[in-house]
Motif scaffolding. Sequence first.
Motif, PDB file in Angstrom:
ATOM      1  N   UNK A  66       0.833  -1.201   0.000  1.00 42.66           N
ATOM      2  CA  UNK A  66       0.000   0.000   0.000  1.00 42.66           C
ATOM      3  C   UNK A  66       0.867   1.251   0.000  1.00 42.66           C
ATOM      4  N   UNK A  67       0.236   2.393   0.241  1.00 45.62           N
ATOM      5  CA  UNK A  67      -1.083   2.573   0.838  1.00 45.62           C
ATOM      6  C   UNK A  67      -2.217   2.492  -0.185  1.00 45.62           C
ATOM      7  N   UNK A  75     -18.878  -4.005   3.579  1.00 45.97           N
ATOM      8  CA  UNK A  75     -18.367  -5.328   3.261  1.00 45.97           C
ATOM      9  C   UNK A  75     -18.134  -5.541   1.782  1.00 45.97           C
ATOM     10  N   UNK A  76     -19.034  -5.019   0.929  1.00 41.59           N
ATOM     11  CA  UNK A  76     -18.891  -5.202  -0.516  1.00 41.59           C
ATOM     12  C   UNK A  76     -17.650  -4.489  -1.040  1.00 41.59           C
ATOM     13  N   UNK A  77     -17.410  -3.296  -0.560  1.00 38.93           N
ATOM     14  CA  UNK A  77     -16.225  -2.543  -0.992  1.00 38.93           C
ATOM     15  C   UNK A  77     -14.955  -3.237  -0.522  1.00 38.93           C
ATOM     16  N   UNK A  78     -14.978  -3.716   0.704  1.00 38.32           N
ATOM     17  CA  UNK A  78     -13.799  -4.397   1.248  1.00 38.32           C
ATOM     18  C   UNK A  78     -13.537  -5.702   0.499  1.00 38.32           C
ATOM     19  N   UNK A  79     -14.600  -6.421   0.158  1.00 33.65           N
ATOM     20  CA  UNK A  79     -14.440  -7.652  -0.613  1.00 33.65           C
ATOM     21  C   UNK A  79     -13.844  -7.353  -1.985  1.00 33.65           C
ATOM     22  N   UNK A  86      -5.916  -5.765  -3.957  1.00 33.98           N
ATOM     23  CA  UNK A  86      -4.780  -6.230  -3.164  1.00 33.98           C
ATOM     24  C   UNK A  86      -3.860  -7.209  -3.894  1.00 33.98           C
ATOM     25  N   UNK A  87      -4.371  -8.139  -4.720  1.00 32.75           N
ATOM     26  CA  UNK A  87      -3.477  -9.138  -5.333  1.00 32.75           C
ATOM     27  C   UNK A  87      -2.314  -8.580  -6.138  1.00 32.75           C
ATOM     28  N   UNK A  88      -2.467  -7.537  -6.989  1.00 33.41           N
ATOM     29  CA  UNK A  88      -1.318  -7.086  -7.786  1.00 33.41           C
ATOM     30  C   UNK A  88      -0.080  -6.711  -6.979  1.00 33.41           C
ATOM     31  N   UNK A  89      -0.170  -5.888  -5.921  1.00 33.98           N
ATOM     32  CA  UNK A  89       1.056  -5.579  -5.179  1.00 33.98           C
ATOM     33  C   UNK A  89       1.635  -6.778  -4.448  1.00 33.98           C
ATOM     34  N   UNK A  90       0.809  -7.756  -4.133  1.00 38.54           N
ATOM     35  CA  UNK A  90       1.334  -8.953  -3.474  1.00 38.54           C
ATOM     36  C   UNK A  90       2.191  -9.793  -4.413  1.00 38.54           C
ATOM     37  N   UNK A  91       2.017  -9.606  -5.726  1.00 39.04           N
ATOM     38  CA  UNK A  91       2.830 -10.340  -6.689  1.00 39.04           C
ATOM     39  C   UNK A  91       4.307  -9.980  -6.571  1.00 39.04           C
TER      40      UNK A  91
END
Length: 214
Positions: A66-67, A75-79, A86-91
């Motif tokens: 992040x940030x 909940x819908x926005x967080x999902x 979130x997945x792209x930076x975790x790559x």
Amino acid sequence: MANENPNIYSEILWTDEATFTRNGGVNLHNMHYWSETNPHWIQQVQRQGRWSVNVWCGVLGGKIIGPFIFQRVNGAVYLNFLSNELPPPLEEVPLAIRRDRFYQHDGCPSHFARDVRQFLDLTYPARWIGRGSVFPWPPRSPDLTVLDFYLWGRIKHLVFATRPTTSENMVERIREAIESISVADIETAVLLTRQRLLDCIQNDGQHFEHLGRH
């Protein structure tokens, strides 16, 4: 688990949200507010000239994820964030860490939404930490994660060296502050988590800062 795997603290994606306000305050429980709007749209709160910026960050090993800038979230926005943002930076995290990582968050309502918990059960089977998981996280515990006892304070010190002029200016400063923090500093802070958890247990969940080891 820590006794069996001393590296477990570096294999957890620690996460948290904070609200940075114009007057220099940082509210660590901002995610009690909800909206259906785009989580990357910056919120400007107009109460007699006041405004604030809601920020999500994660820490995995020595890397800050992040940030991400949120407006009010449900909940819908967080999902959607967990699924798509979130997945792209975790790559960028080494595969060996990504493969076995845990995901930690607190128990605010958006985190506890049924669809969110179902997603975490599928994505992190028996490897997520929070309300409703097999590893429940204590509510309102800002002493325990590396973001709360280290990262937010470090960012605040850098961001408010001079007062930000606009919410956009504050976001730019937050990004610059995060980029200035070294991997070594984050790794050192993550290692402090173990002692803090032990101190929390020793003091039966009560305050432990008076022990003076942090």
